[in-house]
Write an enzyme that holds these catalytic residues in place. Structure first.
Site, PDB file in Angstrom:
ATOM      1  N   HIS A   1       0.834  -1.208   0.000  1.00 38.55           N
ATOM      2  CA  HIS A   1       0.000   0.000   0.000  1.00 38.55           C
ATOM      3  C   HIS A   1       0.869   1.259   0.000  1.00 38.55           C
ATOM      4  O   HIS A   1       0.634   2.183  -0.794  1.00 38.55           O
ATOM      5  CB  HIS A   1      -0.916  -0.028   1.229  1.00 38.55           C
ATOM      6  N   GLU A   2       1.865   1.296   0.877  1.00 36.21           N
ATOM      7  CA  GLU A   2       2.701   2.502   0.965  1.00 36.21           C
ATOM      8  C   GLU A   2       3.536   2.679  -0.307  1.00 36.21           C
ATOM      9  O   GLU A   2       3.692   3.800  -0.794  1.00 36.21           O
ATOM     10  CB  GLU A   2       3.592   2.462   2.213  1.00 36.21           C
TER      11      GLU A   2
ATOM     12  N   HIS B   1       1.511   4.500  -2.858  1.00 33.28           N
ATOM     13  CA  HIS B   1       1.530   5.974  -2.824  1.00 33.28           C
ATOM     14  C   HIS B   1       2.724   6.518  -3.613  1.00 33.28           C
ATOM     15  O   HIS B   1       2.600   7.484  -4.356  1.00 33.28           O
ATOM     16  CB  HIS B   1       1.606   6.475  -1.379  1.00 33.28           C
TER      17      HIS B   1
ATOM     18  N   ASP C   1      -5.014   7.484  -1.416  1.00 25.81           N
ATOM     19  CA  ASP C   1      -5.877   6.622  -0.605  1.00 25.81           C
ATOM     20  C   ASP C   1      -7.278   6.620  -1.204  1.00 25.81           C
ATOM     21  O   ASP C   1      -7.775   7.653  -1.660  1.00 25.81           O
ATOM     22  CB  ASP C   1      -5.958   7.168   0.834  1.00 25.81           C
TER      23      ASP C   1
HETATM   24 ZN   LIG Z   1      -2.433   5.224   2.401  1.00 23.80          ZN
END
Ligand SMILES: [Zn+2]
Length: 176
Positions: free
Chosen positions: A115-116, A119, A125
């Site tokens: 997830h990170e 980014h 998000d």
């Molecule tokens: Zn996030």
């Protein structure tokens, strides 16, 4: 005169072939390489590598590789007791934290890592609450162990890295 016309026609055909080769090039262009430094990720080094590998298996236009000696990394990964979070300076550049606050609550570490990295690859998000969405982050249940981007997320990353000129504003994203 005939010979000259023939030569001109051949030249035109060659030039056309050249143009076609150039327009075909982006489809086979090499992926953009982003180097990440996990040396300060403490107990999470392996999970950081896992997060990178998940993206390498999911997209074709960008690759995340461990930084080699003497090279400046695009992405630095840290660990601390706060929430997982990402700091992006531009597309593919910045840093992110493996935060123990989420790990200790039971969130799946490979999902956090992927997830990170998401980014850093230009995804915001999207708190949909769905485990099938990687970028739903902490809005999905703690029991969610899906570490993979869905098809739309992977396609978006491929599109962003298809061109070197896509501008992404610098931003901070916090897990919760
Ligand atoms: Zn996030």
């Amino acid at each position: 005169m005939l010979i000259r016309k023939f030569a001109a026609a051949v030249f035109a055909a060659l030039a056309l072939g050249g143009v076609q080769a150039v327009t075909a090039a982006p489809a086979t262009a090499a992926p953009r390489i982003l180097y990440y430094d996990a040396s300060q990720a403490q107990e999470f080094k392996a999970v950081v590598d896992q997060g990178a590998q998940i993206w390498n298996n999911s997209v074709t236009n960008v690759r995340l590789l461990p930084v080699t000696a003497g090279r400046t990394p695009n992405i630095r990964v840290y660990a601390d007791n706060g929430w997982p979070r990402a700091y992006t300076s531009s597309l593919g550049n910045g840093s992110w934290y493996m935060g123990r606050q989420a790990v200790n609550q039971g969130y799946h570490p490979p999902r956090i890592a992927a997830h990170e990295f998401g980014h850093l690859l230009g995804l915001p998000d999207r708190r949909t609450g769905l485990c099938t969405d990687l970028m739903s982050g902490s809005s999905a249940p703690v029991s969610c162990t899906n570490p993979n981007p869905n098809a739309t997320e992977a396609r978006t990353v491929n599109t962003r890295f298809a061109s070197a000129s896509v501008a992404v504003p610098s931003k901070v994203y916090v897990w919760q």
